[in-house]
Design a protein around this motif. Sequence first.
Motif, PDB file in Angstrom:
ATOM      1  N   LEU A 267       0.824  -1.213   0.000  1.00 20.87           N
ATOM      2  CA  LEU A 267       0.000   0.000   0.000  1.00 20.87           C
ATOM      3  C   LEU A 267       0.854   1.258   0.000  1.00 20.87           C
ATOM      4  O   LEU A 267       0.587   2.198  -0.740  1.00 20.87           O
ATOM      5  CB  LEU A 267      -0.935  -0.003   1.210  1.00 20.87           C
ATOM      6  N   LYS A 268       1.894   1.288   0.844  1.00 17.44           N
ATOM      7  CA  LYS A 268       2.778   2.452   0.884  1.00 17.44           C
ATOM      8  C   LYS A 268       4.023   2.115   1.684  1.00 17.44           C
ATOM      9  O   LYS A 268       4.029   1.175   2.487  1.00 17.44           O
ATOM     10  CB  LYS A 268       2.083   3.667   1.507  1.00 17.44           C
ATOM     11  N   GLN A 269       5.067   2.893   1.478  1.00 17.75           N
ATOM     12  CA  GLN A 269       6.284   2.743   2.262  1.00 17.75           C
ATOM     13  C   GLN A 269       6.129   3.531   3.552  1.00 17.75           C
ATOM     14  O   GLN A 269       5.693   4.685   3.550  1.00 17.75           O
ATOM     15  CB  GLN A 269       7.493   3.249   1.480  1.00 17.75           C
ATOM     16  N   ILE A 270       6.497   2.908   4.676  1.00 12.97           N
ATOM     17  CA  ILE A 270       6.344   3.584   5.965  1.00 12.97           C
ATOM     18  C   ILE A 270       7.667   3.711   6.717  1.00 12.97           C
ATOM     19  O   ILE A 270       7.708   4.271   7.815  1.00 12.97           O
ATOM     20  CB  ILE A 270       5.315   2.863   6.860  1.00 12.97           C
ATOM     21  N   GLY A 271       8.751   3.216   6.137  1.00 10.49           N
ATOM     22  CA  GLY A 271      10.041   3.325   6.803  1.00 10.49           C
ATOM     23  C   GLY A 271      11.176   2.951   5.874  1.00 10.49           C
ATOM     24  O   GLY A 271      10.971   2.277   4.850  1.00 10.49           O
ATOM     25  N   GLU A 272      12.383   3.409   6.222  1.00 10.40           N
ATOM     26  CA  GLU A 272      13.559   3.115   5.396  1.00 10.40           C
ATOM     27  C   GLU A 272      14.810   3.297   6.253  1.00 10.40           C
ATOM     28  O   GLU A 272      14.869   4.177   7.113  1.00 10.40           O
ATOM     29  CB  GLU A 272      13.610   4.057   4.194  1.00 10.40           C
ATOM     30  N   GLY A 273      15.787   2.443   6.012  1.00  9.48           N
ATOM     31  CA  GLY A 273      17.058   2.579   6.723  1.00  9.48           C
ATOM     32  C   GLY A 273      18.088   1.635   6.157  1.00  9.48           C
ATOM     33  O   GLY A 273      17.865   0.427   6.078  1.00  9.48           O
ATOM     34  N   GLY A 274      19.209   2.187   5.686  1.00 13.79           N
ATOM     35  CA  GLY A 274      20.251   1.351   5.116  1.00 13.79           C
ATOM     36  C   GLY A 274      19.757   0.621   3.880  1.00 13.79           C
ATOM     37  O   GLY A 274      19.292   1.241   2.919  1.00 13.79           O
ATOM     38  N   PHE A 275      19.831  -0.707   3.926  1.00 17.00           N
ATOM     39  CA  PHE A 275      19.361  -1.524   2.817  1.00 17.00           C
ATOM     40  C   PHE A 275      17.971  -2.093   3.081  1.00 17.00           C
ATOM     41  O   PHE A 275      17.552  -3.041   2.419  1.00 17.00           O
ATOM     42  CB  PHE A 275      20.352  -2.670   2.557  1.00 17.00           C
ATOM     43  N   ALA A 276      17.255  -1.540   4.043  1.00 16.81           N
ATOM     44  CA  ALA A 276      15.946  -2.054   4.433  1.00 16.81           C
ATOM     45  C   ALA A 276      14.850  -1.036   4.140  1.00 16.81           C
ATOM     46  O   ALA A 276      15.046   0.176   4.261  1.00 16.81           O
ATOM     47  CB  ALA A 276      15.935  -2.422   5.910  1.00 16.81           C
ATOM     48  N   PHE A 277      13.705  -1.559   3.751  1.00 11.99           N
ATOM     49  CA  PHE A 277      12.521  -0.743   3.485  1.00 11.99           C
ATOM     50  C   PHE A 277      11.343  -1.410   4.193  1.00 11.99           C
ATOM     51  O   PHE A 277      11.231  -2.641   4.198  1.00 11.99           O
ATOM     52  CB  PHE A 277      12.234  -0.642   1.990  1.00 11.99           C
ATOM     53  N   VAL A 278      10.465  -0.606   4.793  1.00 12.39           N
ATOM     54  CA  VAL A 278       9.303  -1.142   5.488  1.00 12.39           C
ATOM     55  C   VAL A 278       8.047  -0.621   4.796  1.00 12.39           C
ATOM     56  O   VAL A 278       7.921   0.579   4.537  1.00 12.39           O
ATOM     57  CB  VAL A 278       9.300  -0.745   6.978  1.00 12.39           C
ATOM     58  N   TYR A 279       7.136  -1.546   4.509  1.00 10.69           N
ATOM     59  CA  TYR A 279       5.919  -1.208   3.780  1.00 10.69           C
ATOM     60  C   TYR A 279       4.690  -1.583   4.599  1.00 10.69           C
ATOM     61  O   TYR A 279       4.697  -2.573   5.357  1.00 10.69           O
ATOM     62  CB  TYR A 279       5.847  -1.966   2.454  1.00 10.69           C
ATOM     63  N   LEU A 280       3.633  -0.793   4.447  1.00 15.53           N
ATOM     64  CA  LEU A 280       2.311  -1.194   4.908  1.00 15.53           C
ATOM     65  C   LEU A 280       1.710  -2.062   3.809  1.00 15.53           C
ATOM     66  O   LEU A 280       1.641  -1.636   2.648  1.00 15.53           O
ATOM     67  CB  LEU A 280       1.432   0.029   5.161  1.00 15.53           C
TER      68      LEU A 280
ATOM     69  N   GLN B 272      23.361  -7.969  -0.406  1.00 13.31           N
ATOM     70  CA  GLN B 272      24.374  -7.943  -1.461  1.00 13.31           C
ATOM     71  C   GLN B 272      25.697  -8.577  -1.036  1.00 13.31           C
ATOM     72  O   GLN B 272      26.568  -8.793  -1.864  1.00 13.31           O
ATOM     73  CB  GLN B 272      24.613  -6.496  -1.911  1.00 13.31           C
ATOM     74  N   THR B 273      25.872  -8.857   0.259  1.00  8.69           N
ATOM     75  CA  THR B 273      27.113  -9.439   0.745  1.00  8.69           C
ATOM     76  C   THR B 273      26.807 -10.567   1.721  1.00  8.69           C
ATOM     77  O   THR B 273      25.692 -10.661   2.258  1.00  8.69           O
ATOM     78  CB  THR B 273      27.979  -8.386   1.472  1.00  8.69           C
ATOM     79  N   ASP B 274      27.795 -11.408   1.980  1.00 10.24           N
ATOM     80  CA  ASP B 274      27.633 -12.482   2.958  1.00 10.24           C
ATOM     81  C   ASP B 274      27.382 -11.913   4.351  1.00 10.24           C
ATOM     82  O   ASP B 274      26.624 -12.481   5.140  1.00 10.24           O
ATOM     83  CB  ASP B 274      28.879 -13.371   2.971  1.00 10.24           C
ATOM     84  N   GLU B 275      28.017 -10.776   4.658  1.00  6.29           N
ATOM     85  CA  GLU B 275      27.815 -10.154   5.962  1.00  6.29           C
ATOM     86  C   GLU B 275      26.369  -9.712   6.136  1.00  6.29           C
ATOM     87  O   GLU B 275      25.767  -9.897   7.202  1.00  6.29           O
ATOM     88  CB  GLU B 275      28.744  -8.950   6.129  1.00  6.29           C
ATOM     89  N   GLN B 276      25.774  -9.123   5.099  1.00  6.28           N
ATOM     90  CA  GLN B 276      24.376  -8.705   5.173  1.00  6.28           C
ATOM     91  C   GLN B 276      23.455  -9.908   5.334  1.00  6.28           C
ATOM     92  O   GLN B 276      22.475  -9.851   6.075  1.00  6.28           O
ATOM     93  CB  GLN B 276      24.004  -7.912   3.918  1.00  6.28           C
ATOM     94  N   LEU B 277      23.786 -11.016   4.657  1.00  2.99           N
ATOM     95  CA  LEU B 277      22.994 -12.237   4.807  1.00  2.99           C
ATOM     96  C   LEU B 277      23.081 -12.758   6.232  1.00  2.99           C
ATOM     97  O   LEU B 277      22.065 -13.143   6.823  1.00  2.99           O
ATOM     98  CB  LEU B 277      23.486 -13.305   3.824  1.00  2.99           C
ATOM     99  N   ASP B 278      24.281 -12.741   6.815  1.00  5.97           N
ATOM    100  CA  ASP B 278      24.451 -13.189   8.197  1.00  5.97           C
ATOM    101  C   ASP B 278      23.620 -12.335   9.157  1.00  5.97           C
ATOM    102  O   ASP B 278      22.999 -12.859  10.096  1.00  5.97           O
ATOM    103  CB  ASP B 278      25.927 -13.128   8.602  1.00  5.97           C
ATOM    104  N   LEU B 279      23.604 -11.015   8.924  1.00  7.17           N
ATOM    105  CA  LEU B 279      22.855 -10.112   9.807  1.00  7.17           C
ATOM    106  C   LEU B 279      21.359 -10.375   9.721  1.00  7.17           C
ATOM    107  O   LEU B 279      20.655 -10.384  10.740  1.00  7.17           O
ATOM    108  CB  LEU B 279      23.158  -8.654   9.443  1.00  7.17           C
TER     109      LEU B 279
END
Length: 344
Positions: A31-44, A77-84
Amino acid sequence: MGCSFSGLNALYDVVSGGADVWVNERRFKILKQIGEGGFAFVYLVKEQQGGHPAKLPKHPKYIADDGLYALKKVIIQTDEQLDLVQQEIHVSSLFNHPNLLPLLEHSIISVKGEGAWIQEAYLLFPVYEDGTLVDNLNLMRTKKEYFPTLTVLQIFKQICEGLKVMHTFDPPYAHNDVKPGNVLLSKGKEQSPLAVLMDFGSAAPARKQLRSRSEALALQEWAAQHCSAPYRAPELWDCPSVADIDGRTDIWSLGCTLYAIMYGVSPFEYTLGEAGGSLQLAAMSGQVKWPSGPSPPYPDSLQKFVIWMLEPRVALRPSIEDVLLHIEKLVARLETDSMNRNLL
């Protein structure tokens, strides 16, 4: 990681211009984006008919009557991001408490990026449409409004109740990024707001033994990336070469958070507006400045409570059990004082 059925559907909808995402055979419309940070996006998102859940959701009580949820999308995009991401999924799945945000569904898929395949993680959560605590505090600051003392303690107690579950788990976990931006609020008309601690992307086992300078510097670098500066404990700014670190790093952050619930900002953000000001030096000194607040002002007992948690010496800082016991005493005192005033 190969493309799952849900991944193929998500990819198909993105390519074809749709806005539907599948997570474990459940279909959601963005429906819409309600947040964003780094490589993350939060949507309703709103759940759509046509999905085929293979089993009942993990948390049936969180099935939304209106079909609305929050969906966090993380680009990997990286193994470190996958681990996190995998660590966040793991930690989010450990706890079941009304003051900790539950992870309802999750999926990690492969999609075609710019010239290469990348991975995306989808994490589904309940939605709290009143937003975060920091959203509410920022709005109140513009109106020069303040939470009443009892409401301050009611919100703060719930954050502490959620954190206690993490600190008393076996093994204990530290959240590592307690702050108003990581607390969701749901405000009822006739009851105190529900506060829910979220975002376990920085959570990790609480107990760490430092026995060398290299270990200390590694933790210090990790903290710089994962622990928000205005709420970061002194021992994470300048890690000792020999030290035992535990969940009391979160207690410092709780002290900063209580101050922010009262006054809208962390106790050390004033340094950002000063020439040569340093968050690190202010935090390590433990010196707190008290701005003007509501009229009548907050009681001295509340300010002393903040200072108790903002003890630079870790050994003298209270535990989460100590903090909760003190909240009970403060609430009881407030209720007694209120009763006595009504009798006059």
